[in-house]
Design a protein around this motif. Sequence first.
Motif, mmCIF file in Angstrom:
data_model
loop_
_atom_site.group_PDB
_atom_site.id
_atom_site.type_symbol
_atom_site.label_atom_id
_atom_site.label_comp_id
_atom_site.label_asym_id
_atom_site.label_seq_id
_atom_site.Cartn_x
_atom_site.Cartn_y
_atom_site.Cartn_z
ATOM 1 N N ILE A 1 41.177 47.766 32.728
ATOM 2 C CA ILE A 1 40.470 46.537 33.070
ATOM 3 C C ILE A 1 39.310 46.883 34.009
ATOM 4 C CG2 ILE A 1 40.669 44.239 34.090
ATOM 5 C CD1 ILE A 1 43.670 44.356 33.508
ATOM 6 N N TYR B 1 35.725 45.313 36.074
ATOM 7 C CA TYR B 1 35.038 44.115 36.533
ATOM 8 C C TYR B 1 33.569 44.477 36.671
ATOM 9 C CZ TYR B 1 34.244 39.792 39.073
ATOM 10 O OH TYR B 1 33.809 38.545 39.452
ATOM 11 N N GLN C 1 37.660 52.347 40.102
ATOM 12 C CA GLN C 1 37.446 50.907 39.956
ATOM 13 C C GLN C 1 37.873 50.377 38.599
ATOM 14 O OE1 GLN C 1 35.703 49.204 42.593
ATOM 15 N NE2 GLN C 1 34.244 50.648 43.430
ATOM 16 N N GLN C 2 38.828 51.073 37.964
ATOM 17 C CA GLN C 2 39.347 50.569 36.702
ATOM 18 C C GLN C 2 40.864 50.445 36.794
ATOM 19 O OE1 GLN C 2 37.780 52.344 33.062
ATOM 20 N NE2 GLN C 2 36.507 53.650 34.324
ATOM 21 N N ILE C 3 41.369 49.361 36.245
ATOM 22 C CA ILE C 3 42.815 49.149 36.258
ATOM 23 C C ILE C 3 43.365 49.728 34.963
ATOM 24 C CG2 ILE C 3 44.649 47.424 36.372
ATOM 25 C CD1 ILE C 3 42.356 45.497 37.456
ATOM 26 N N HIS D 1 37.009 33.168 42.245
ATOM 27 C CA HIS D 1 36.226 34.275 41.684
ATOM 28 C C HIS D 1 36.100 34.157 40.167
ATOM 29 C CE1 HIS D 1 35.411 37.021 45.045
ATOM 30 N NE2 HIS D 1 36.518 36.523 45.590
ATOM 31 N N LEU E 1 38.277 34.156 37.913
ATOM 32 C CA LEU E 1 39.161 35.013 37.122
ATOM 33 C C LEU E 1 40.122 34.130 36.338
ATOM 34 C CD1 LEU E 1 39.807 37.700 39.872
ATOM 35 C CD2 LEU E 1 38.678 38.096 37.673
ATOM 36 N N PRO E 2 40.622 34.601 35.205
ATOM 37 C CA PRO E 2 41.499 33.743 34.391
ATOM 38 C C PRO E 2 42.813 33.438 35.118
ATOM 39 C CG PRO E 2 41.465 35.991 33.537
ATOM 40 C CD PRO E 2 40.417 35.923 34.597
ATOM 41 N N ILE F 1 48.750 43.125 38.803
ATOM 42 C CA ILE F 1 47.496 43.200 38.032
ATOM 43 C C ILE F 1 46.523 42.130 38.542
ATOM 44 C CG2 ILE F 1 46.447 42.927 35.748
ATOM 45 C CD1 ILE F 1 49.092 43.975 34.552
ATOM 46 N N GLU G 1 42.815 42.823 39.938
ATOM 47 C CA GLU G 1 41.581 42.212 39.411
ATOM 48 C C GLU G 1 40.828 41.494 40.523
ATOM 49 O OE1 GLU G 1 43.045 41.357 34.788
ATOM 50 O OE2 GLU G 1 42.929 39.689 36.212
ATOM 51 N N LEU H 1 38.861 43.953 42.513
ATOM 52 C CA LEU H 1 37.632 44.377 41.832
ATOM 53 C C LEU H 1 36.556 43.298 41.977
ATOM 54 C CD1 LEU H 1 38.840 46.064 38.497
ATOM 55 C CD2 LEU H 1 38.385 47.104 40.721
ATOM 56 N N ALA H 2 36.969 42.044 41.842
ATOM 57 C CA ALA H 2 36.002 40.947 41.981
ATOM 58 C C ALA H 2 35.467 40.889 43.403
ATOM 59 C CB ALA H 2 36.664 39.625 41.606
ATOM 60 N N LEU I 1 35.271 43.383 45.520
ATOM 61 C CA LEU I 1 34.419 44.553 45.760
ATOM 62 C C LEU I 1 33.036 44.355 45.153
ATOM 63 C CD1 LEU I 1 36.900 47.532 45.174
ATOM 64 C CD2 LEU I 1 36.100 46.585 47.353
#
Lengths: 614, 232
Positions: A35, A37, B78-80, B193, B195-196, B208, B212, B215-216, B218
Motif C-alpha cells: 500500500i 500513499y 513508506q510502503q505497507i 485524511h 482514507l476509506p 493496517i 495508512e 503515510l497520510a 507523513l
Amino acid sequence: MEHELTEINTFLHTIPPFDQLTIEIIAQLTKAITINYLRKESHLPPKGCDEKTLYIIRKGALAYSSLQGELLGKYGEGDICSVFIFPDQIDEIKVHAEEDTLLYCLPFLAFSNITANFNNVIRFFENSAEERLNTQMTQLNEDAILSSSLMDTSVSQFCHGPVATIESYCTIQQAAIKMTELSFSCLVVIEADKPVGIITDKDIRRRCVAKGLSFNQPVSDIMTKDMLTLNENDRAYDALMLMTGKRIHHLPVTQNGKLTAMVTITDLMNNEGQNAINITNMIRRASNLDELKVISALLPKLQVKMAKLGTTADHIGKSISAITAALTIRLIEMAEEKYGPAPAPWAWLAAGSQARQEQFAHSDQDNAIIYSDDVITEDKPWFKHVATFVSDGLATCGFIYCPGDIMATNTQWCQPQSTWHQYFDQWVTKPRPQALLNSSVFFDLVTIYGDNSLIDQVREKLLQKTKGNSLFLAHLSRNALMLKPPLGFFRDFVLISNGKNKASLDLKHNGIAPIVDLARIYALAEGIAATNTIERLKLASGTPSLTKASAANLIDAYEFLGILRMNHQATKIQAGEAPDNYLAPKNISKLEREHLKDAFKVIKTMQDNRQTTL
Amino acid sequence: MYSHHPLFRWLIGYEAKRKRAFAKAPESPLKRYLAHPLPSPDMPLDQIKILSVDFETTGLNAVNDKLLSVGCVEISEQQIALNTCYHKIINTPDDLVPENVIIHQITDDQKARGALLKEVLDDLLNALAGKVMLVHFARIERQFFHQACLEVYGIAAPIAMIDTLAIAKRKLDKRDVAYDPSELRLSNLRHAHQLPQYSAHNALNDAIATAELLLAQLSKMPNNIKLKDILL
C-alpha cells in the motif's frame, strides 16, 4: 486466519477482471500488494516500485496524459491503472496523482503467477482495447443465443420436412443438381432407406472442388458419416448449442427413430424475428389510418421484446426499419387510392437511419421524393398531396416530423431526377461545410416505394464522383470528426477531452454517430452503394480506406454501443418513459465502462487516422 | 529542555536501555530482539523500518486485563507490505465479557483455538527487531507489551515508538483552538485524511489502518523529516 484482510479482498473482488477470480485467489493477490500513499501532484511510479506493477486506486484519483500534456484519462476509486505493465507505454505517458491517493500496488509478475490458470484475467490486461472488445462481443453474441426464447421450445417448432435424401451411390454432381433444383443446401444420404450420412454445400466445396476430386465420385466419398441427429422433442436451445458447439449448420430430426425433418441453424436463429414479420403482415392488411396507428403502437413493445431476447441492435434496426417501410408503403397505397395513380415514374425515398436500416422505434421522419423529368407542371401537385398525406400519416403513427425539415413535403426535397443530380453534383464538386453537414443524411438514401432506378442512377453518378475525390472526402471528414468520443469515465461522470466531466453519456452522438459517419466516408471513398453501417464497413474492409482489422474493430465497437443503446431504450420504454440515448454513468457497470472505454479508443484511433489522411 | 539534548538521550534513551537489557537477558527470543540496534532518532524517516501494531485486549488495565490478539504489518520505504501481515488470537485463560466481544469480534470459540501468549510474543519480537513500533494511542500497546514481556520472559524490553494519535494531537494543540478529543480516534482521523472507512475491527485491520494513517500524515510533512521529529 479467518476474516483476515476481508475488507481488501472484498474491495478487489468487485473490480473487473478480479470479479472472475475465486476469493481464495483474491486473498493471495492481496498478500502480494503493497500500500502506498501518494501526495497530490506526485508522479507514478511511486518510489520503490520499479518493476511492472498494476496500480489499484483505493482512494483518490490519478490522471494520465501524453508527454505533450494532453489528458488521456483519469482513474478514480476502484479503477486499475495498467499503464506501467507496458514498457512501450511508459515512455509515452505520464501519470500523476490528482488528489492525495491511497494506492494498492500489485506487482504484475506476482499477479501473473497467482492467476496463471485464469486466462481471461491476464488477457484483460495484456490485450489491446480492440482485442478486449472483440472478446466481449463474442461473449455477448453467445449470451444472446443463451438468453433466447429457445429454452422452452422444442425442435419440432423449427424443423421442416420432408427431408431431401440421396442414395449413397449417386454421384456428387447428381447431389449438386438435386440441391440446386430443390434450393437446399444439404441432403441426407441414405442406404436402403436408412440414413448413413449427410452432404452439404460446404462438403462439395471443401472435400470435392477444393481437393480436385472428380464430381463423378459417389457422394459417400465426401459425406459426413457419424451424423448427429436430433429428436423432435429436444429443446430448440439444446439443438442450437449442439450446432454452434460443433459448428454444424444442418441436423436431421427423427421421430421414433425415423427421419422426418431437417433443422438448420438459421431456422433457430431467425425465430426471434417472427414478430416483426407478423407486424409487417398486419400492416399490409390494414385498411385505414386508425388501424395503422394501433399497429404502430406495438413498435416500442417489439423493440423491448427483441432487446430482452438478446438480439443484436443490428437485428432490431433492420426489423424496425422494415416495419416503417411497410407502414410507409401502405400509406402511399392509401394516398394513391385517394389521389389517383402517379402521373409518371416516381419513388418515395427514405434517408438517414431508416435508409441505413438502423432505425429504432418512433424516430424522426427523414424522407424525400424523386420523380421523372417528364412530369409536367400541372401534375406536380399530385406529389405534394401524396407527400402531405404520407408524412401526416407517419406522424399519426408516432414518427415525428423531421426537425430539419428533411421531408418530402418540403418542395426542396420533392424534385425531379435532374434536380437531384444537380444537388449531389453541387455537394460533391463544390463542397461547402455547412451545406454538406445538412445534406449528409442524403448520402444514406434508399427507395421505399416506386421506381428504384431513379435514385439508383443518381447514386451511380454520385459514387463515380466521390470515389477517390479527396477534396470532397476531406470536407465530409472534417464534419464527421466534430463528434468525438469521450476519454472514459471518472467516478460517476463521463470524462471528455478537455478534462471536464459530463453527467451523462450521449451514446448516439459520442459513439454511434461517429462510426456511422466514418462508414459513410469509407463507402463514398470506395464507391460502395450500401447504406447500412455494418454492411458498409464489411464492404470497405480490405480497401485502401479501411484495413480488415480496423473494419472488424469498428464493427465490434458499433455492435457493442448498439447493444447498450438497445438495452437502455428497453429499460426506458418499460418504465413508461420516452426512449433516449443518454446513459447515466452510475447505471453503467464497471465492466461495461471498461468495454466502452475500449470502444471509444477504437473510434478515436480511426478518427485520428482519418485526420492524418486529410 | 535537557531531554532533547543528544547526550541526554544517549544516556537514558531506548538504545542505552536496550544495551543494558541485552546484557542482563538470558538466552531467549527477547534477547535476540535486544541484539538488534534500534533505529537512531537522527535517521531520515523514509529509511526506517516500521512495524505497525495493534492489540485487542479484554480491558484497559494491563495488569488485570489480558491480551486477546495481536496484529501487525511492516512499513518499509513508506510502503505497507501486505505479505508481512500477521494476525493471531491468544488463548487467554479468562472467559470473554460479552460487551467486549461486540467490539473485538473474537468469540470464546475462536479464542480456544488461539495460540499461547509466549508464541505470539516471540513472533512479535522477531518482527519488531531493529524496527520502530507504530501504534495508535501508545499507552495500551506500551503497557500490555511491557506486562506481557515481564510475564513471559521476566524482563521488560525497550521499544522505539511512534503514535499516530500523538502526531495528530501535536498538530491540533499547535492550532490553539479547542477540539473534541473524539477527533483523535483512529476512524475520525482517517476520515479527516479522506482514507476509506474500514468496517471490520480486528488487530490486523487496525494495524493496517494505522499504517495508512501514518503515510497520510507523513505526506503533509516535509520530505526530510527524521525519526526524532515524531518519536514518542
